[in-house]
Scaffold this active site. Structure first.
Site, short mmCIF file in Angstrom:
data_model
loop_
_atom_site.label_atom_id
_atom_site.label_comp_id
_atom_site.label_asym_id
_atom_site.label_seq_id
_atom_site.Cartn_x
_atom_site.Cartn_y
_atom_site.Cartn_z
N SER A 172 40.67 52.60 47.67
CA SER A 172 39.32 52.53 48.19
C SER A 172 38.30 52.78 47.07
O SER A 172 38.36 52.08 46.06
CB SER A 172 39.15 53.54 49.34
OG SER A 172 38.00 53.27 50.09
N ASP A 338 43.81 46.12 57.22
CA ASP A 338 42.63 46.72 56.59
C ASP A 338 41.48 45.71 56.65
O ASP A 338 41.45 44.74 55.90
CB ASP A 338 42.96 47.08 55.13
CG ASP A 338 41.81 47.76 54.42
OD1 ASP A 338 40.71 47.88 55.00
OD2 ASP A 338 42.00 48.17 53.25
N HIS A 371 42.83 50.64 57.02
CA HIS A 371 42.48 50.99 55.65
C HIS A 371 43.13 52.28 55.19
O HIS A 371 43.54 52.42 54.04
CB HIS A 371 40.95 51.10 55.54
CG HIS A 371 40.46 51.47 54.17
ND1 HIS A 371 40.62 50.66 53.07
CD2 HIS A 371 39.82 52.59 53.73
CE1 HIS A 371 40.10 51.24 52.01
NE2 HIS A 371 39.60 52.41 52.38
#
EC number: 2.3.1.31
Length: 404
Positions: A172, A338, A371
């Site tokens: 991320s 995701d 995610h």
């Protein structure tokens, strides 16, 4: 600095609420301080000085300093990647990946994880005291970017006497930092594991971040960012921001599997606005627990840094040009569910790396965990990470501390 518990954490107890602010300037971790002679040059044109970086280390640096791994944390993470958190008392946020027998094993690697500049767990940020005024920085703190975070990390790595990193790893926002490392310091990174990330933020992601920021700023206690001077905290606005963001970290399938439409401790609706559904109670818990450990202004600054991130921007919009001639080995990982950083973003990165003749492997992992899958127990991800690091280690001729 041996084993999984860092030398620097002398106490693993959960500290009382009135003591939590101490972590901002006096963290329960190692600290590298940089004086006026070593300012951090920020993209906004400001030289930040003095400043400090809080960090943790795990394992030992080998004789030729070739086994150093930098872990870059995500938006709501910090340096406590594999040890008990000094504020919450919870285990490290990536103990699924870091630890004995894990892909990042401290018996093999010297692992470094620092709190990003702009954070609130010991690295200088808006919650820190401004030495020029003796008050909390608040919104007087300069705007920071992902490249600024990486420059500060490079100064930390210099401080530790390490010339080249064996690997930079992150997911991320941490993946954004990992990619920025390869562009800013290509000769210093042998391998990069970039997970669930992108080379720039999408319009949708910017929109979600703006929603969170507006929630924070609408809280009366925020007071234009000056809440630190009054000893209050915009906990309601920050909790809402966290709730909204947390929804983006999950998939519809994951929410359905975990909660569905099940009621919370009741069989019939209350016909009120209480948390009737389990998913409502879960989100409220996520919001209330988050505000105990995170600073509202830091949330504003770090989300803005992610919004500004765009590797291709400095290369006339041509992403492949950013990686031209790079020797770093890449492993890019995405997850099918995701939707915050979808596989299409990872494929665009891989295509750019292929166009620049970089060494790159790519894996799309099928999972319904969304995610947040990179933080969870996903065996296929661990296998891919281990295989990539082992292969890169052989290519590097890696000699680890235990002679392996």
């Amino acid at each position: 600095m041996t084993g999984l518990t860092p030398k620097s954490t002398s106490s693993l107890r959960t500290i009382a609420p009135e003591e939590r602010s101490h972590e901002v300037d006096h963290p329960s971790s190692l600290v590298a301080q940089f004086g006026a002679d070593k300012p951090l040059k920020l993209d906004c044109g400001v030289d930040l000085s003095p400043f400090q970086i809080a960090y943790q280390t795990y394992g030992e640096l080998n004789a030729d300093k070739s086994n150093a791994v930098l872990i870059c944390h995500a938006l709501t993470g910090d340096q406590h990647v594999a040890n008990r958190h000094p504020v919450t008392g919870k285990p490290g946020w990536w103990e699924t990946l870091v630890g004995k027998g894990r892909p990042l094993d401290p018996s093999r690697y010297f692992i470094v994880c620092s709190n990003v500049i702009g954070g609130c767990m010991g690295s200088t940020g808006p919650a820190s005291l401004n030495p020029a005024t003796g008050k909390v920085w608040g919104l007087d703190f300069p705007i920071i970017t992902i490249p600024d975070m990486v420059r500060a990390q490079a100064m930390l790595i210099d401080h530790l006497g390490i010339d080249t990193l064996f690997a930079v790893v992150g997911g991320s926002m941490g993946g954004m930092q990992a990619l920025q490392w390869t562009v800013a310091y290509p000769q210093r990174v042998f391998a990069t594991l970039a997970i669930a990330c992108a080379t720039r933020h999408s319009a949708q992601n910017i929109a979600f971040h703006e929603l969170g920021r507006q929630a924070v700023m609408a809280d009366p206690d925020w007071d234009h960012g000056r809440y630190g001077d009054k000893g209050v905290h915009p906990h309601r606005g920050l909790a809402v921001a966290r709730m909204a963001a947390h929804i983006t970290y999950l998939s519809d399938a994951a929410l359905h599997r975990k909660f569905g439409r099940r009621m919370q401790d009741r069989e019939l609706p209350t016909f009120s606005f209480d948390a009737d559904f389990q998913v409502e109670s879960y989100l409220r818990y996520q919001g209330s627990s988050f505000v105990e450990r995170f600073d509202a202004n830091s949330y504003l600054y770090l989300t803005r840094a992610m919004d500004y991130f765009d590797i291709a921007a400095d290369h006339d919009g041509v992403l492949a040009a950013a990686f031209r001639g790079i020797k770093t080995r890449f492993c890019v990982v995405s997850f099918t569910s995701d939707w915050l950083f979808p596989t299409s973003e990872s494929r665009a990165l891989v295509h750019a790396l292929n166009a620049s003749s970089a060494r790159v492997s790519f894996a799309e992992i099928e999972t319904d965990k969304g995610h947040d899958a990179f933080l969870l127990d996903v065996p296929e991800f661990f296998d891919i990470a281990s295989a990539f690091l082992d292969s890169a280690g052989k290519a590097r001729g890696l000699k680890v501390a235990n002679g392996g």
